[in-house]
Design an enzyme around this catalytic site. Structure first.
Site, PDB file in Angstrom:
ATOM      1  N   ASP A   8    -131.757 -24.817  11.846  1.00 25.29           N
ATOM      2  CA  ASP A   8    -131.999 -24.349  13.207  1.00 25.29           C
ATOM      3  C   ASP A   8    -131.616 -22.881  13.305  1.00 25.29           C
ATOM      4  O   ASP A   8    -130.805 -22.386  12.528  1.00 25.29           O
ATOM      5  CB  ASP A   8    -131.199 -25.159  14.226  1.00 25.29           C
ATOM      6  CG  ASP A   8    -131.821 -25.127  15.625  1.00 25.29           C
ATOM      7  OD1 ASP A   8    -132.883 -24.501  15.805  1.00 25.29           O
ATOM      8  OD2 ASP A   8    -131.244 -25.733  16.547  1.00 25.29           O
ATOM      9  N   GLY A   9    -132.236 -22.204  14.245  1.00 26.60           N
ATOM     10  CA  GLY A   9    -131.918 -20.820  14.542  1.00 26.60           C
ATOM     11  C   GLY A   9    -131.575 -20.700  16.009  1.00 26.60           C
ATOM     12  O   GLY A   9    -132.007 -21.514  16.827  1.00 26.60           O
ATOM     13  N   GLU A  48    -134.784 -19.006  12.683  1.00 27.03           N
ATOM     14  CA  GLU A  48    -135.371 -20.287  12.277  1.00 27.03           C
ATOM     15  C   GLU A  48    -135.891 -20.191  10.840  1.00 27.03           C
ATOM     16  O   GLU A  48    -135.665 -21.078  10.024  1.00 27.03           O
ATOM     17  CB  GLU A  48    -136.527 -20.680  13.211  1.00 27.03           C
ATOM     18  CG  GLU A  48    -136.130 -20.939  14.645  1.00 27.03           C
ATOM     19  CD  GLU A  48    -135.536 -22.314  14.893  1.00 27.03           C
ATOM     20  OE1 GLU A  48    -135.353 -23.104  13.939  1.00 27.03           O
ATOM     21  OE2 GLU A  48    -135.247 -22.605  16.072  1.00 27.03           O
ATOM     22  N   ASP A  71    -136.809 -27.778  14.089  1.00 28.57           N
ATOM     23  CA  ASP A  71    -137.360 -27.928  15.434  1.00 28.57           C
ATOM     24  C   ASP A  71    -138.225 -26.724  15.792  1.00 28.57           C
ATOM     25  O   ASP A  71    -138.614 -26.543  16.940  1.00 28.57           O
ATOM     26  CB  ASP A  71    -136.257 -28.161  16.468  1.00 28.57           C
ATOM     27  CG  ASP A  71    -135.275 -27.013  16.597  1.00 28.57           C
ATOM     28  OD1 ASP A  71    -135.491 -25.947  15.984  1.00 28.57           O
ATOM     29  OD2 ASP A  71    -134.272 -27.172  17.319  1.00 28.57           O
ATOM     30  N   HIS A 121    -132.932 -30.407  20.705  1.00 25.61           N
ATOM     31  CA  HIS A 121    -132.124 -30.768  21.876  1.00 25.61           C
ATOM     32  C   HIS A 121    -132.523 -32.136  22.423  1.00 25.61           C
ATOM     33  O   HIS A 121    -132.647 -32.337  23.627  1.00 25.61           O
ATOM     34  CB  HIS A 121    -132.228 -29.689  22.959  1.00 25.61           C
ATOM     35  CG  HIS A 121    -131.989 -28.319  22.421  1.00 25.61           C
ATOM     36  ND1 HIS A 121    -130.729 -27.875  22.041  1.00 25.61           N
ATOM     37  CD2 HIS A 121    -132.841 -27.300  22.138  1.00 25.61           C
ATOM     38  CE1 HIS A 121    -130.833 -26.643  21.581  1.00 25.61           C
ATOM     39  NE2 HIS A 121    -132.085 -26.270  21.622  1.00 25.61           N
ATOM     40  N   ASP A 131    -128.000 -26.993  15.133  1.00 28.94           N
ATOM     41  CA  ASP A 131    -128.022 -26.162  16.343  1.00 28.94           C
ATOM     42  C   ASP A 131    -126.622 -25.645  16.668  1.00 28.94           C
ATOM     43  O   ASP A 131    -126.442 -24.465  16.961  1.00 28.94           O
ATOM     44  CB  ASP A 131    -128.578 -26.965  17.520  1.00 28.94           C
ATOM     45  CG  ASP A 131    -128.546 -26.176  18.811  1.00 28.94           C
ATOM     46  OD1 ASP A 131    -129.293 -25.183  18.926  1.00 28.94           O
ATOM     47  OD2 ASP A 131    -127.756 -26.530  19.716  1.00 28.94           O
TER      48      ASP A 131
END
Length: 158
Positions: A8-9, A48, A71, A121, A131
């Site tokens: 994740d970024g 990301e 994501d 999320h 995240d």
């Protein structure tokens, strides 16, 4: 052996302080590795993408079955829809983040990972960890320079 990688970024402002988070797991051996790093000025898409790059750069050999969960539609679509190959044919010109796509391409050829998009999320435990790592990295006291981005940003102001 199968390696599952969750990436994740994050960015506080876009552009702004950014970070990436990575959770690497080898379930059959009960192994887990977490990696994160923060940058003083960057974009969410760069983080990301950098998360995937750093995860693959941390692989010790190419004999594993690798599954990457992200994501980011930006990252997953570029690979699963084969946009990346068209960009490569055109010399990565007129696209955003060419430095990172060029860095990623040989890693994809070497490791042949399978990409999976997951909704962010949404309570996915490993995605939530990635995240959390990414957001935490944006708050580090010492943030690295995303030199390619900062140079491009500076040039766009001239």
């Amino acid at each position: 052996m199968r390696v599952d990688i969750y990436t994740d970024g994050a960015c506080s402002g876009n552009p702004g302080k950014g970070g990436y988070g990575i959770l690497m797991k080898v379930a059959e051996k009960g192994l887990e590795k977490k990696i994160s790093e923060g940058y003083r000025k960057t974009t969410n898409n760069r983080m990301e993408l950098l998360a995937v790059i750093v995860a693959l750069e941390n692989m010790k050999n190419g004999s594993h079955e690798i599954h990457i969960y992200t994501d980011s539609r930006y990252v997953s679509n570029a690979i699963t829809k084969k946009w990346l190959y068209g960009w490569k044919e055109k010399g990565f010109s007129k696209i955003k983040n060419p430095d990172l796509w060029k860095r990623l391409f040989p890693l994809l050829e070497k490791y042949q990972p399978q990409f999976h998009w997951v909704k962010g999320h949404n309570g996915h435990p490993e995605n939530e960890i990635a995240d959390w790592l990414a957001v935490k990295a944006t708050k580090n006291a010492l943030l690295k320079a995303d030199t390619f981005y900062e140079k491009q940003d500076k040039n766009s102001l001239l």
